[in-house]
Design an enzyme around this catalytic site. Structure first.
Site, PDB file in Angstrom:
ATOM      1  N   LYS A   1       2.190 -18.223   4.105  1.00 47.35           N
ATOM      2  CA  LYS A   1       1.439 -17.157   3.439  1.00 47.35           C
ATOM      3  C   LYS A   1       2.370 -16.208   2.708  1.00 47.35           C
ATOM      4  O   LYS A   1       2.131 -15.834   1.549  1.00 47.35           O
ATOM      5  CB  LYS A   1       0.619 -16.372   4.465  1.00 47.35           C
ATOM      6  CG  LYS A   1      -0.218 -15.250   3.856  1.00 47.35           C
ATOM      7  CD  LYS A   1      -0.644 -14.213   4.857  1.00 47.35           C
ATOM      8  CE  LYS A   1       0.477 -13.239   5.146  1.00 47.35           C
ATOM      9  NZ  LYS A   1       0.028 -11.907   5.574  1.00 47.35           N
ATOM     10  N   ASN A   2       3.462 -15.814   3.356  1.00 49.65           N
ATOM     11  CA  ASN A   2       4.350 -14.809   2.771  1.00 49.65           C
ATOM     12  C   ASN A   2       5.183 -15.352   1.623  1.00 49.65           C
ATOM     13  O   ASN A   2       5.849 -14.584   0.928  1.00 49.65           O
ATOM     14  CB  ASN A   2       5.256 -14.219   3.853  1.00 49.65           C
ATOM     15  CG  ASN A   2       4.500 -13.306   4.796  1.00 49.65           C
ATOM     16  OD1 ASN A   2       3.413 -12.825   4.470  1.00 49.65           O
ATOM     17  ND2 ASN A   2       5.050 -13.069   5.972  1.00 49.65           N
TER      18      ASN A   2
ATOM     19  N   ASP B   1       8.012 -10.478  12.687  1.00 49.06           N
ATOM     20  CA  ASP B   1       6.752 -11.211  12.776  1.00 49.06           C
ATOM     21  C   ASP B   1       6.677 -12.144  13.980  1.00 49.06           C
ATOM     22  O   ASP B   1       5.622 -12.739  14.239  1.00 49.06           O
ATOM     23  CB  ASP B   1       6.522 -12.021  11.495  1.00 49.06           C
ATOM     24  CG  ASP B   1       5.998 -11.167  10.353  1.00 49.06           C
ATOM     25  OD1 ASP B   1       5.701  -9.986  10.585  1.00 49.06           O
ATOM     26  OD2 ASP B   1       5.883 -11.684   9.221  1.00 49.06           O
TER      27      ASP B   1
ATOM     28  N   ARG C   1       4.831   1.519   5.041  1.00 47.67           N
ATOM     29  CA  ARG C   1       5.642   0.604   4.244  1.00 47.67           C
ATOM     30  C   ARG C   1       5.565   1.091   2.804  1.00 47.67           C
ATOM     31  O   ARG C   1       4.871   0.523   1.968  1.00 47.67           O
ATOM     32  CB  ARG C   1       5.136  -0.832   4.397  1.00 47.67           C
ATOM     33  CG  ARG C   1       5.310  -1.366   5.808  1.00 47.67           C
ATOM     34  CD  ARG C   1       4.975  -2.832   5.912  1.00 47.67           C
ATOM     35  NE  ARG C   1       3.538  -3.041   5.930  1.00 47.67           N
ATOM     36  CZ  ARG C   1       2.973  -4.242   6.055  1.00 47.67           C
ATOM     37  NH1 ARG C   1       3.711  -5.317   6.153  1.00 47.67           N
ATOM     38  NH2 ARG C   1       1.659  -4.364   6.069  1.00 47.67           N
ATOM     39  N   PRO C   2       6.239   2.187   2.499  1.00 43.97           N
ATOM     40  CA  PRO C   2       6.058   2.831   1.198  1.00 43.97           C
ATOM     41  C   PRO C   2       6.572   1.971   0.053  1.00 43.97           C
ATOM     42  O   PRO C   2       7.472   1.153   0.208  1.00 43.97           O
ATOM     43  CB  PRO C   2       6.877   4.124   1.334  1.00 43.97           C
ATOM     44  CG  PRO C   2       7.908   3.813   2.364  1.00 43.97           C
ATOM     45  CD  PRO C   2       7.240   2.882   3.332  1.00 43.97           C
ATOM     46  N   VAL C   3       5.967   2.198  -1.139  1.00 43.14           N
ATOM     47  CA  VAL C   3       6.375   1.456  -2.327  1.00 43.14           C
ATOM     48  C   VAL C   3       7.420   2.230  -3.135  1.00 43.14           C
ATOM     49  O   VAL C   3       7.741   1.836  -4.252  1.00 43.14           O
ATOM     50  CB  VAL C   3       5.147   1.136  -3.209  1.00 43.14           C
ATOM     51  CG1 VAL C   3       4.181   0.242  -2.464  1.00 43.14           C
ATOM     52  CG2 VAL C   3       4.465   2.410  -3.683  1.00 43.14           C
ATOM     53  N   ASP C   4       7.966   3.287  -2.547  1.00 46.80           N
ATOM     54  CA  ASP C   4       8.943   4.107  -3.273  1.00 46.80           C
ATOM     55  C   ASP C   4      10.116   3.273  -3.783  1.00 46.80           C
ATOM     56  O   ASP C   4      10.613   3.491  -4.898  1.00 46.80           O
ATOM     57  CB  ASP C   4       9.494   5.225  -2.374  1.00 46.80           C
ATOM     58  CG  ASP C   4       8.414   6.180  -1.889  1.00 46.80           C
ATOM     59  OD1 ASP C   4       7.234   5.807  -1.968  1.00 46.80           O
ATOM     60  OD2 ASP C   4       8.756   7.278  -1.445  1.00 46.80           O
ATOM     61  N   LEU C   5      10.591   2.335  -2.967  1.00 49.61           N
ATOM     62  CA  LEU C   5      11.741   1.536  -3.374  1.00 49.61           C
ATOM     63  C   LEU C   5      11.409   0.689  -4.598  1.00 49.61           C
ATOM     64  O   LEU C   5      12.267   0.487  -5.463  1.00 49.61           O
ATOM     65  CB  LEU C   5      12.191   0.640  -2.215  1.00 49.61           C
ATOM     66  CG  LEU C   5      12.707   1.356  -0.956  1.00 49.61           C
ATOM     67  CD1 LEU C   5      13.043   0.342   0.135  1.00 49.61           C
ATOM     68  CD2 LEU C   5      13.935   2.200  -1.273  1.00 49.61           C
TER      69      LEU C   5
ATOM     70  N   ILE D   1      12.068  -2.690  12.592  1.00 50.87           N
ATOM     71  CA  ILE D   1      11.522  -2.830  11.247  1.00 50.87           C
ATOM     72  C   ILE D   1      10.335  -1.904  11.027  1.00 50.87           C
ATOM     73  O   ILE D   1      10.321  -1.103  10.091  1.00 50.87           O
ATOM     74  CB  ILE D   1      11.109  -4.290  10.984  1.00 50.87           C
ATOM     75  CG1 ILE D   1      12.289  -5.232  11.259  1.00 50.87           C
ATOM     76  CG2 ILE D   1      10.632  -4.449   9.542  1.00 50.87           C
ATOM     77  CD1 ILE D   1      13.508  -5.002  10.411  1.00 50.87           C
TER      78      ILE D   1
ATOM     79  N   ARG E   1      -6.097 -13.928   8.240  1.00 49.76           N
ATOM     80  CA  ARG E   1      -5.255 -13.547   7.106  1.00 49.76           C
ATOM     81  C   ARG E   1      -3.952 -14.335   7.084  1.00 49.76           C
ATOM     82  O   ARG E   1      -3.294 -14.403   6.046  1.00 49.76           O
ATOM     83  CB  ARG E   1      -4.922 -12.041   7.151  1.00 49.76           C
ATOM     84  CG  ARG E   1      -6.113 -11.126   6.904  1.00 49.76           C
ATOM     85  CD  ARG E   1      -5.701  -9.660   6.907  1.00 49.76           C
ATOM     86  NE  ARG E   1      -4.592  -9.460   5.991  1.00 49.76           N
ATOM     87  CZ  ARG E   1      -3.422  -8.913   6.337  1.00 49.76           C
ATOM     88  NH1 ARG E   1      -3.218  -8.522   7.579  1.00 49.76           N
ATOM     89  NH2 ARG E   1      -2.467  -8.757   5.444  1.00 49.76           N
TER      90      ARG E   1
ATOM     91  N   ARG F   1      -1.542  -5.745   1.337  1.00 54.14           N
ATOM     92  CA  ARG F   1      -0.394  -5.043   0.799  1.00 54.14           C
ATOM     93  C   ARG F   1       0.311  -5.812  -0.313  1.00 54.14           C
ATOM     94  O   ARG F   1       0.847  -5.231  -1.245  1.00 54.14           O
ATOM     95  CB  ARG F   1       0.598  -4.752   1.931  1.00 54.14           C
ATOM     96  CG  ARG F   1       1.840  -4.074   1.404  1.00 54.14           C
ATOM     97  CD  ARG F   1       2.756  -3.564   2.475  1.00 54.14           C
ATOM     98  NE  ARG F   1       3.895  -2.938   1.828  1.00 54.14           N
ATOM     99  CZ  ARG F   1       3.883  -1.737   1.297  1.00 54.14           C
ATOM    100  NH1 ARG F   1       2.787  -1.014   1.345  1.00 54.14           N
ATOM    101  NH2 ARG F   1       4.949  -1.243   0.692  1.00 54.14           N
TER     102      ARG F   1
END
Length: 416
Positions: free
Chosen positions: A22-23, A303, A120-124, A325, A395, A91
């Protein structure tokens, strides 16, 4: 909403095949925005997140079809908005940001959702694209991005973010000039995305290391590509074989990508033998508790910590798991305690002392990997376990109850 009813205590025996990852499939699907020709993907798992991604691709202007485990995608008329109704559930949807900016110079993407396992911010992601020439506004839950043309840049991530690396990798493939990604994520799924982009004509080197170089090209072409097998699914089957004191032959197993997991399982007393793309797993004597710290690849994967914790619940002695993590990934602990586990939490560390047995009980899944840990715990527990809210499980695991039933598990799906 569905639930699983599991009658535990049956050793698993037989062959079980690993589905596509999936990933890996999710970023590869979103990268299908980039090529000008048709893309044919094989070994795509039939999962809720995959169907959500295909709906998103349709909205963004790709014509897609999904038959068996094959996806066909052709770009028609690219649109630049990823709506909240789809992005809120997954996400990975934010990974369309880079391709849209690179292709169209603009993007409107809702801030993403997904499992409730911590921030899990998207700032990066945004900081990296700003270095490549983009500007952003955040308004009403949406990211608005603009640029004239993305240009290559030196990107250094403070943390080896998988999503950030993937987003930049896709955008840099058709950006002007060279992009260097330092402290890049090294996960096999990132490597699989890079290999897909290369098959489409991208110029990428260093994937699988901490420094990736991308020389932008004017356009990408379509290709045929097979998604890698799911290493986390394979690891979950290894744990299930050991927990139930059975023996499983795992087919299409990405063994090399499971080094850290295999090392810990062998340390616990699990016998694992590799033969090409099939791996035989069984318990070898008594299980022993170990100490684990989750880390970015090639360290122990976050995971897999919930599944290994479940195995340690029935091991001799004590062990610890330190989660480095995500700050909120121990929500399965209280459910395992309901089944008789002896686990104590202190901050980001779980201390597990083995017990003689687990007992069936009603439990509730809080996220994808927690769901898997509760299912494998139920396979080994005495009596009946009811695992509720398994939409999380759907999922990330393709037809898990059918695969387990085929190797001896007493498991069925019912409506709640």
């Amino acid at each position: 909403m569905d639930k699983l009813i599991i009658e535990g205590g049956n050793p698993l025996h037989g062959e079980i095949r690993v589905s596509g990852a999936k990933n890996a499939a999710l970023p590869i699907l979103l990268a299908c925005i980039l090529p000008e020709g048709p893309v044919n993907l094989s070994r795509v798992p039939r999962l809720r997140d995959i169907h959500t991604t295909l709906k998103l691709l349709d909205i963004l202007g790709c014509e897609t079809s999904f038959e068996g485990n094959e996806v066909k995608s052709t770009v028609c008329n690219i649109q630049t908005e990823a709506p909240y109704d789809l992005v809120k559930t997954m996400r990975a949807s934010v990974l369309c940001l880079g391709p849209l900016l690179a292709l169209k110079g603009e993007a409107k993407v809702a801030l993403p959702g997904g499992c409730a396992i911590g921030a899990r911010p998207v700032d990066l992601h945004l900081t990296a694209f700003e270095k490549m020439g983009a500007t952003f506004e955040l308004d009403s839950g949406y990211i608005y991005g603009h640029c004239k043309k993305l240009k290559g840049a030196n990107i250094h991530f403070d943390f080896p973010t998988v999503g950030g690396t993937e987003n930049v990798l896709m955008a840099a493939s058709i950006a002007e000039g060279e992009t260097i990604i330092e402290n890049a994520a090294r996960e096999p799924e990132v490597v699989d995305l890079a290999e897909f982009l290369i098959a489409c004509g991208a110029r990428i080197t260093g994937h699988g290391t901490s420094i990736i170089r991308v020389e932008g090209v004017s356009s990408l072409k379509g290709c045929d590509y097979t998604v890698m097998p799911d290493r986390i699914e394979a690891g979950t089957y290894m744990v299930a074989a050991a927990l139930t004191d059975g023996e499983l032959e795992i087919l299409d197993c990405p063994f090399q990508e499971l080094d850290a997991v295999v090392y810990k399982l062998r340390e616990m007393g699990v016998w694992i033998n590799e033969d090409n793309d099939r791996v035989i797993v069984r318990r070898q004597g008594e299980l022993t508790g170990v100490d684990i710290t989750t880390q970015p690849f090639p360290g122990f994967p976050t995971d897999m910590q919930a599944q290994l914790m479940t195995l340690m619940c029935l091991a001799n002695g004590a062990g610890t798991i330190e989660e480095k993590i995500f700050e909120n990934r121990f929500m399965h602990v209280q459910e395992l305690v309901r089944m008789g586990a002896n686990i104590k939490l202190k901050g980001r560390t779980a201390m597990i002392r083995g017990v003689d047995k687990l007992t069936g009980a009603p439990v509730m899944a809080s996220d994808l990997r927690a769901s898997a840990s509760l299912v494998v715990a139920a396979l080994a527990a005495e009596g009946e376990t009811e695992v509720q809210r398994i939409y999380h499980l759907d999922r990330g695991y393709e037809q898990l109850e059918k695969k387990f039933s085929a190797v001896g598990a007493k498991i069925r799906r019912e409506k709640e």
